[in-house]
Every structure is written in structure tokens, then in C-alpha cells.
Design an enzyme around this catalytic site. Structure first.
Site, PDB file in Angstrom:
ATOM      1  N   VAL A   1      22.575  15.493 -37.222  1.00 50.85           N
ATOM      2  CA  VAL A   1      23.957  15.936 -37.382  1.00 50.85           C
ATOM      3  C   VAL A   1      24.192  16.418 -38.806  1.00 50.85           C
ATOM      4  O   VAL A   1      23.851  15.722 -39.774  1.00 50.85           O
ATOM      5  CB  VAL A   1      24.948  14.798 -37.046  1.00 50.85           C
TER       6      VAL A   1
ATOM      7  N   LYS B   1      25.703  19.183 -34.279  1.00 54.36           N
ATOM      8  CA  LYS B   1      24.600  18.355 -33.792  1.00 54.36           C
ATOM      9  C   LYS B   1      23.520  19.239 -33.185  1.00 54.36           C
ATOM     10  O   LYS B   1      23.752  19.944 -32.212  1.00 54.36           O
ATOM     11  CB  LYS B   1      25.093  17.351 -32.745  1.00 54.36           C
TER      12      LYS B   1
ATOM     13  N   ASP C   1      25.259   5.653 -22.591  1.00 48.65           N
ATOM     14  CA  ASP C   1      24.766   5.196 -23.898  1.00 48.65           C
ATOM     15  C   ASP C   1      25.936   4.734 -24.756  1.00 48.65           C
ATOM     16  O   ASP C   1      26.049   5.084 -25.933  1.00 48.65           O
ATOM     17  CB  ASP C   1      23.993   6.318 -24.596  1.00 48.65           C
TER      18      ASP C   1
END
Length: 222
Positions: free
Chosen positions: A40, A55, A149
Site C-alpha cells: 500500500v 493498493k 479475513d
């Protein structure tokens, strides 16, 4: 295929669901964060002077088609999201490092894991925000979206203190209309992963239930 031609074709496909910001982003040279296959950078949206996060896929000079398609799949899922507790997607760019990059607003206050280390920051409102964002994903009008996640690193803090879910690289849209061939992503972060996923040797995928487990672990350890 020439890498630039490949990226151009990917950008054309992505323009159906994400704004192409080529020519509109100025990006720093030094990465601010790394994780998984992504890095990033901080940048600026030139038309507005807004600070943005860019990103990018690591190792994209080899033009890994599989990874590129996964980035576009992430952008496709992300483009469907509109909620006060989800970080908005601004668009994509193929201008840097021969890769596709996802562009979002830069969150100066960082992620929830770091935020709660400061004693004067009350973590309790964040739990409600994360729950609201996750509930929105799971009850999305176009079909459930599984984050897959969820953890403190993937929750950013807005300037007004709201928690914003981010990083949909492993997310699964159960009713996806994405037409580019990709495999459903597997993976996640072991400490936050539901037991059935951590113990599986059969490539099981995340579910609404495993997201809820990750939410509990995020509330417990961030």
C-alpha cells in the site's frame, strides 16, 4: 502478450464496475504497508487534492494473470458496497509498476488494531460498527458477501471515529456476476480463522458462520 496491452485489456473489463483513475493519481514512491501479496502506497487524487491509498499487487512485473484477475474480482465485489461502516472504493489504476491497483480514501487514523492500543481510545463503539458493517455484507441485496479475513488490521478508523471494513481480497460474493474466470480465494489469518477452516485439508471456503467467528476474535483480540 505485452504487459501494457494486458493491463489495458484488464482495465477495459474493470471499467464496467470501477472508475479508471489513470492519469488522475500521483503516488508516493515509498510503501506505507505490506501484507500478503499487496503493498500500500499513499497518493493524491489530483482533481480534488484528496489523500488516497493505492493498493498494488506485489511482484506484478511478471504480470501474474491469476493475481491480476483476483484484484479485479476484489474490485468487483467492493464496487457493490455502500455502507457507513465499509470503506468506499474510489476506483482502480494501471499506471504504476505494471499492475492493477485499487484506490480508496486514505485513513490517517490507521487500523483498529493500532487504534485500540492507545488507552484514551474507547474500543467499544468499534465493535458495534464492525457488527453493522458485517451484517450489511451478509444481508446484501445482491446476495450475501463473506469478508473471509476480518481482523483489526482490516478495519480502518475514519476521522470521525467510525470503524470501516476494508480489504476484500479474500471476500466471496455468493451470487456474483463476475464473468472473468477465477478460483474462489482461500486463506485468511490463522488467529482469527474459524476452527473448521484452520483444521481443514480439503480447501473449505469461508462462510457467514466463519465470518461471525472472526468477528468474535476481532472483538476479543482485535
Amino acid at each position: 502478450m505485452d504487459p501494457r496491452d494486458f493491463l489495458r485489456k484488464l482495465a477495459e473489463k474493470a471499467s464496467k464496475f470501477a472508475i479508471n483513475l489513470d492519469g488522475r493519481i500521483e503516488r508516493d514512491q515509498t510503501p506505507r504497508a505490506r501484507g500478503g501479496k499487496a503493498v500500500v502506497y499513499r497518493g493524491t487524487l489530483l482533481s480534488e487534492g484528496t489523500a488516497v491509498a493505492v493498493k498494488a499487487v506485489i511482484g506484478a512485473t511478471e504480470v501474474n494473470m491469476k493475481d491480476m484477475k483476483q484484484v479485479l474480482r476484489e474490485a468487483h465485489v467492493w464496487s457493490k458496497l455502500d455502507h457507513p461502516n465499509v470503506l468506499p472504493l474510489l476506483g482502480i489504476t494501471t499506471e504504476f509498476d505494471l499492475t492493477v491497483s485499487i484506490v480508496t480514501t486514505w485513513m490517517e487514523r490507521g487500523n483498529a488494531r493500532c487504534f485500540v492500543q492507545e488507552r484514551h481510545n474507547d474500543p467499544r463503539p468499534l465493535i458495534g460498527d464492525i457488527a453493522a458493517g458485517l451484517s450489511y455484507l451478509h444481508s446484501h441485496p445482491k446476495g450475501p458477501i463473506i469478508h473471509a479475513d476480518l481482523k483489526g488490521d482490516n478495519v480502518l478508523i475514519a476521522q470521525d471515529g467510525r470503524a470501516l471494513l476494508t480489504d476484500f481480497g479474500l471476500s466471496i460474493h455468493l451470487n456474483s456476476s463476475f464473468t472473468m474466470t477465477t478460483h474462489l480465494p482461500c486463506g485468511g489469518s490463522l488467529r482469527w480463522m474459524a476452527p473448521e477452516l484452520a483444521d481443514s485439508t480439503e480447501g473449505m471456503h469461508a462462510t457467514v458462520e466463519s465470518d461471525i467467528w472472526s468477528f468474535g476474535m476481532t472483538a476479543l483480540v482485535c
